[in-house]
Design a protein around this motif. Structure first.
Motif, PDB file in Angstrom:
ATOM      1  N   PRO A  78       0.823  -1.207   0.000  1.00 31.28           N
ATOM      2  CA  PRO A  78       0.000   0.000   0.000  1.00 31.28           C
ATOM      3  C   PRO A  78       0.860   1.261   0.000  1.00 31.28           C
ATOM      4  O   PRO A  78       1.907   1.314   0.639  1.00 31.28           O
ATOM      5  CB  PRO A  78      -0.800  -0.101   1.305  1.00 31.28           C
ATOM      6  N   LYS A  79       0.443   2.275  -0.738  1.00 29.20           N
ATOM      7  CA  LYS A  79       1.195   3.527  -0.887  1.00 29.20           C
ATOM      8  C   LYS A  79       1.461   4.183   0.473  1.00 29.20           C
ATOM      9  O   LYS A  79       2.440   4.903   0.627  1.00 29.20           O
ATOM     10  CB  LYS A  79       0.399   4.478  -1.784  1.00 29.20           C
ATOM     11  N   GLN A  80       0.636   3.921   1.480  1.00 28.83           N
ATOM     12  CA  GLN A  80       0.801   4.540   2.790  1.00 28.83           C
ATOM     13  C   GLN A  80       2.104   4.141   3.459  1.00 28.83           C
ATOM     14  O   GLN A  80       2.510   4.745   4.436  1.00 28.83           O
ATOM     15  CB  GLN A  80      -0.376   4.195   3.718  1.00 28.83           C
ATOM     16  N   THR A  81       2.781   3.121   2.951  1.00 29.86           N
ATOM     17  CA  THR A  81       4.053   2.711   3.531  1.00 29.86           C
ATOM     18  C   THR A  81       5.235   3.467   2.918  1.00 29.86           C
ATOM     19  O   THR A  81       6.376   3.264   3.312  1.00 29.86           O
ATOM     20  CB  THR A  81       4.274   1.191   3.347  1.00 29.86           C
ATOM     21  N   GLU A  82       4.973   4.360   1.965  1.00 25.91           N
ATOM     22  CA  GLU A  82       6.037   5.120   1.296  1.00 25.91           C
ATOM     23  C   GLU A  82       6.848   5.926   2.311  1.00 25.91           C
ATOM     24  O   GLU A  82       6.305   6.504   3.245  1.00 25.91           O
ATOM     25  CB  GLU A  82       5.418   6.056   0.255  1.00 25.91           C
ATOM     26  N   GLY A  83       8.159   5.956   2.136  1.00 22.07           N
ATOM     27  CA  GLY A  83       9.045   6.679   3.046  1.00 22.07           C
ATOM     28  C   GLY A  83       9.501   5.852   4.231  1.00 22.07           C
ATOM     29  O   GLY A  83      10.267   6.304   5.063  1.00 22.07           O
ATOM     30  N   THR A  84       9.039   4.630   4.302  1.00 25.73           N
ATOM     31  CA  THR A  84       9.344   3.739   5.416  1.00 25.73           C
ATOM     32  C   THR A  84      10.562   2.869   5.078  1.00 25.73           C
ATOM     33  O   THR A  84      10.771   2.500   3.931  1.00 25.73           O
ATOM     34  CB  THR A  84       8.127   2.824   5.687  1.00 25.73           C
ATOM     35  N   VAL A  85      11.335   2.525   6.076  1.00 25.51           N
ATOM     36  CA  VAL A  85      12.450   1.601   5.894  1.00 25.51           C
ATOM     37  C   VAL A  85      11.889   0.213   5.629  1.00 25.51           C
ATOM     38  O   VAL A  85      10.940  -0.222   6.272  1.00 25.51           O
ATOM     39  CB  VAL A  85      13.359   1.585   7.145  1.00 25.51           C
ATOM     40  N   VAL A  86      12.473  -0.484   4.651  1.00 24.84           N
ATOM     41  CA  VAL A  86      12.095  -1.864   4.332  1.00 24.84           C
ATOM     42  C   VAL A  86      13.245  -2.766   4.747  1.00 24.84           C
ATOM     43  O   VAL A  86      14.368  -2.597   4.276  1.00 24.84           O
ATOM     44  CB  VAL A  86      11.811  -2.044   2.828  1.00 24.84           C
ATOM     45  N   ASN A  87      12.978  -3.683   5.659  1.00 24.50           N
ATOM     46  CA  ASN A  87      13.974  -4.649   6.140  1.00 24.50           C
ATOM     47  C   ASN A  87      13.602  -6.025   5.612  1.00 24.50           C
ATOM     48  O   ASN A  87      12.439  -6.418   5.685  1.00 24.50           O
ATOM     49  CB  ASN A  87      13.990  -4.695   7.673  1.00 24.50           C
ATOM     50  N   VAL A  88      14.593  -6.762   5.104  1.00 26.34           N
ATOM     51  CA  VAL A  88      14.355  -8.118   4.605  1.00 26.34           C
ATOM     52  C   VAL A  88      15.007  -9.096   5.569  1.00 26.34           C
ATOM     53  O   VAL A  88      16.186  -8.960   5.902  1.00 26.34           O
ATOM     54  CB  VAL A  88      14.925  -8.305   3.185  1.00 26.34           C
ATOM     55  N   PHE A  89      14.213 -10.061   6.026  1.00 25.79           N
ATOM     56  CA  PHE A  89      14.675 -11.072   6.976  1.00 25.79           C
ATOM     57  C   PHE A  89      14.487 -12.459   6.389  1.00 25.79           C
ATOM     58  O   PHE A  89      13.512 -12.721   5.688  1.00 25.79           O
ATOM     59  CB  PHE A  89      13.858 -11.019   8.279  1.00 25.79           C
ATOM     60  N   GLU A  90      15.413 -13.354   6.723  1.00 29.49           N
ATOM     61  CA  GLU A  90      15.189 -14.782   6.542  1.00 29.49           C
ATOM     62  C   GLU A  90      15.339 -15.369   7.937  1.00 29.49           C
ATOM     63  O   GLU A  90      16.431 -15.343   8.513  1.00 29.49           O
ATOM     64  CB  GLU A  90      16.171 -15.407   5.559  1.00 29.49           C
ATOM     65  N   GLY A  91      14.226 -15.840   8.497  1.00 36.10           N
ATOM     66  CA  GLY A  91      14.210 -16.209   9.918  1.00 36.10           C
ATOM     67  C   GLY A  91      14.424 -14.930  10.716  1.00 36.10           C
ATOM     68  O   GLY A  91      13.730 -13.947  10.525  1.00 36.10           O
ATOM     69  N   GLU A  92      15.409 -14.933  11.616  1.00 38.96           N
ATOM     70  CA  GLU A  92      15.727 -13.732  12.384  1.00 38.96           C
ATOM     71  C   GLU A  92      16.944 -13.009  11.836  1.00 38.96           C
ATOM     72  O   GLU A  92      17.375 -12.010  12.397  1.00 38.96           O
ATOM     73  CB  GLU A  92      15.945 -14.094  13.856  1.00 38.96           C
ATOM     74  N   ASN A  93      17.510 -13.501  10.722  1.00 37.78           N
ATOM     75  CA  ASN A  93      18.672 -12.864  10.116  1.00 37.78           C
ATOM     76  C   ASN A  93      18.240 -11.736   9.194  1.00 37.78           C
ATOM     77  O   ASN A  93      17.512 -11.965   8.237  1.00 37.78           O
ATOM     78  CB  ASN A  93      19.501 -13.873   9.307  1.00 37.78           C
ATOM     79  N   LYS A  94      18.711 -10.534   9.490  1.00 36.38           N
ATOM     80  CA  LYS A  94      18.423  -9.388   8.642  1.00 36.38           C
ATOM     81  C   LYS A  94      19.377  -9.432   7.457  1.00 36.38           C
ATOM     82  O   LYS A  94      20.590  -9.396   7.608  1.00 36.38           O
ATOM     83  CB  LYS A  94      18.608  -8.090   9.427  1.00 36.38           C
ATOM     84  N   LEU A  95      18.799  -9.530   6.236  1.00 34.49           N
ATOM     85  CA  LEU A  95      19.597  -9.684   5.041  1.00 34.49           C
ATOM     86  C   LEU A  95      19.917  -8.365   4.365  1.00 34.49           C
ATOM     87  O   LEU A  95      20.998  -8.191   3.789  1.00 34.49           O
ATOM     88  CB  LEU A  95      18.870 -10.585   4.035  1.00 34.49           C
ATOM     89  N   ALA A  96      18.963  -7.415   4.373  1.00 33.88           N
ATOM     90  CA  ALA A  96      19.149  -6.145   3.683  1.00 33.88           C
ATOM     91  C   ALA A  96      18.101  -5.153   4.135  1.00 33.88           C
ATOM     92  O   ALA A  96      17.106  -5.517   4.757  1.00 33.88           O
ATOM     93  CB  ALA A  96      19.046  -6.349   2.171  1.00 33.88           C
ATOM     94  N   SER A  97      18.328  -3.890   3.815  1.00 33.47           N
ATOM     95  CA  SER A  97      17.308  -2.859   4.045  1.00 33.47           C
ATOM     96  C   SER A  97      17.448  -1.767   3.005  1.00 33.47           C
ATOM     97  O   SER A  97      18.478  -1.602   2.381  1.00 33.47           O
ATOM     98  CB  SER A  97      17.352  -2.276   5.441  1.00 33.47           C
TER      99      SER A  97
END
Length: 172
Positions: free
Chosen positions: A150-169
């Protein structure tokens, strides 16, 4: 009525999360950090976007990259249409949605990225993925997961996880 209440709750949470965020860089590497999940997460509705490919002109500096598009020009710079005679290509509605691309480095190992869920918390939008690796191929491909939020999430940090491991943002 429940959809309106849920939408209002997500919109308020996004507003609170994005107030202090002015950064617009969209790719990064978190060096596989382990991050504890926040207690207060709200699921975010998303839709996978199929029949597109990442253009080979797009730079992928990290093992896992987060790329975003909030308008048609940015989208067309990132992705090309993989149209066949039988598939249907759905174009995103940028008045309502933003596009997030989770892209891995090019590989000759068959790799599938599956998005399990997306949740919103005080740290941003968290995309939870599972990666399945298969056999070695005689060619290289770039594994991607493409989805609309949804467009309302614009400007928000996006974090990518596999399990509890943060892969990228990156930033939406």
């Amino acid at each position: 009525m429940k959809k309106i209440v849920s939408f209002a709750a997500i919109a308020m949470a996004v507003f609170v999360c994005s107030c202090g965020n002015t950064q617009k860089k969209t790719s990064g590497n978190a060096d596989n950090q382990t991050v504890a999940a926040s207690d207060a997460q709200t699921d975010v509705t998303f839709a996978p976007l199929e029949n597109y490919f990442l253009k080979n002109t797009v730079s992928l500096p990290n093992n896992v990259n987060v790329l975003t598009a909030n308008n048609a020009d940015a989208f067309n710079n990132l992705l090309g249409v993989a149209k066949t005679m039988t598939n249907k290509v759905v174009e995103p509605d940028f008045a309502k949605n933003s596009v997030v691309v989770v892209a891995y480095q090019s590989t000759n190992v068959a790799t599938t990225i599956t998005v399990d869920r997306i949740a919103l918390d005080k740290n941003g939008v968290n995309v939870y993925v599972k990666t399945q690796k298969g056999e070695t191929q005689s060619y290289s491909s770039t594994p991607v997961a493409i989805l609309t939020l949804p467009k309302q999430t614009e400007g928000t940090v996006v974090n990518v996880f596999e399990g509890e491991n943060k892969l990228a943002s990156g930033t939406l």
